[in-house]
Design a protein around this motif. Structure first.
Motif, PDB file in Angstrom:
ATOM      1  N   MET A  70       0.825  -1.207   0.000  1.00 13.92           N
ATOM      2  CA  MET A  70       0.000   0.000   0.000  1.00 13.92           C
ATOM      3  C   MET A  70       0.863   1.261   0.000  1.00 13.92           C
ATOM      4  O   MET A  70       0.500   2.262  -0.623  1.00 13.92           O
ATOM      5  CB  MET A  70      -0.943   0.007   1.211  1.00 13.92           C
ATOM      6  N   LEU A  71       2.005   1.225   0.679  1.00 12.36           N
ATOM      7  CA  LEU A  71       2.906   2.379   0.651  1.00 12.36           C
ATOM      8  C   LEU A  71       3.487   2.592  -0.742  1.00 12.36           C
ATOM      9  O   LEU A  71       3.685   3.730  -1.170  1.00 12.36           O
ATOM     10  CB  LEU A  71       4.035   2.209   1.671  1.00 12.36           C
ATOM     11  N   LEU A  72       3.742   1.485  -1.450  1.00  9.14           N
ATOM     12  CA  LEU A  72       4.238   1.617  -2.825  1.00  9.14           C
ATOM     13  C   LEU A  72       3.159   2.178  -3.744  1.00  9.14           C
ATOM     14  O   LEU A  72       3.446   3.003  -4.614  1.00  9.14           O
ATOM     15  CB  LEU A  72       4.705   0.259  -3.354  1.00  9.14           C
ATOM     16  N   GLU A  73       1.927   1.722  -3.541  1.00 14.37           N
ATOM     17  CA  GLU A  73       0.826   2.184  -4.390  1.00 14.37           C
ATOM     18  C   GLU A  73       0.403   3.616  -4.063  1.00 14.37           C
ATOM     19  O   GLU A  73      -0.096   4.318  -4.930  1.00 14.37           O
ATOM     20  CB  GLU A  73      -0.375   1.247  -4.241  1.00 14.37           C
ATOM     21  N   ASN A  74       0.582   4.020  -2.813  1.00 13.79           N
ATOM     22  CA  ASN A  74       0.180   5.354  -2.371  1.00 13.79           C
ATOM     23  C   ASN A  74       1.373   6.062  -1.748  1.00 13.79           C
ATOM     24  O   ASN A  74       1.503   6.107  -0.523  1.00 13.79           O
ATOM     25  CB  ASN A  74      -0.945   5.259  -1.326  1.00 13.79           C
ATOM     26  N   PRO A  75       2.250   6.630  -2.565  1.00 13.79           N
ATOM     27  CA  PRO A  75       3.447   7.265  -2.006  1.00 13.79           C
ATOM     28  C   PRO A  75       3.098   8.455  -1.123  1.00 13.79           C
ATOM     29  O   PRO A  75       2.087   9.130  -1.326  1.00 13.79           O
ATOM     30  CB  PRO A  75       4.241   7.699  -3.236  1.00 13.79           C
ATOM     31  N   ILE A  76       3.949   8.683  -0.138  1.00 17.81           N
ATOM     32  CA  ILE A  76       3.755   9.780   0.805  1.00 17.81           C
ATOM     33  C   ILE A  76       4.360  11.047   0.209  1.00 17.81           C
ATOM     34  O   ILE A  76       5.504  11.050  -0.234  1.00 17.81           O
ATOM     35  CB  ILE A  76       4.439   9.477   2.156  1.00 17.81           C
TER      36      ILE A  76
END
Length: 188
Positions: A70-76
């Motif tokens: 999810m962090l890869l799909e939704n970068p901060i």
């Protein structure tokens, strides 16, 4: 021999995801040890604790994989709080700073720059922590929903089996005793 007409929905752990069935059909060494040796209570307790540990580790791995994905799909994205200074402002600061002690002025600016960088890193790390918590919560909520569906399905199957047993003349007192033994409180 009478055939049962229980409606048994597909209770495949594969449909629930491999969190619940980590072995994918292969036999566990711990489970084969139970079947090969005489089952003593101490061994059973140890095997249960091993299996629980294995399942907890597997669950933690699945959760971490989900969070990472999810962090890869939704970068901060962290925005700058103040826009970068314009070139004219930088030139004016350099012109005014040259008259007074240039050594102390550059040290102050370096300290400010380091503080600003530290604050940016801190904000970025805090956003990552919040995102990880949000994704973990989403993962756990999804797993709980799946478990609730499985539990409801099992309750329906048990209720259906009880109804069929009662229709065939199975004593209700025996059924109540079985419920008490296994800790089931079914609504009738």
């Amino acid at each position: 021999m009478e055939r049962s007409h229980l409606y048994l929905p597909t209770l495949s752990y594969a449909a629930m995801g491999h969190v619940y069935a980590p072995y994918h059909g292969s036999s566990s060494p711990a489970l084969s040890a139970v079947s090969s040796s005489s089952s003593k209570p101490e061994q059973i307790e140890e095997l249960v604790s091993q299996q629980l540990h294995h399942l907890k580790m597997h669950y933690a791995d699945e959760e971490q994989r989900y969070v990472d994905q999810m962090l890869l799909e939704n970068p901060i994205v962290v925005e700058r709080r103040a826009p970068p200074p314009l070139k004219t402002e930088i030139a004016m600061e350099r012109g005014s700073g040259s008259g007074s002690g240039s050594g102390s002025g550059s040290e102050v600016k370096d300290a400010q720059r380091q503080r600003a960088e530290s604050c940016r890193k801190s904000r970025y790390n805090n956003k990552i922590k919040k995102a990880k918590l949000r994704f973990r919560h989403k993962f756990v909520s999804g797993q709980l929903k799946k478990s609730a569906v499985m539990l409801d399905t099992m309750r329906d199957v048990i209720a259906q089996a009880e109804r069929q047993l009662l229709e065939r003349g199975f004593p209700a007192a025996t059924l109540e005793r079985m419920r008490a033994t296994f800790g089931l409180e079914m609504e009738q």
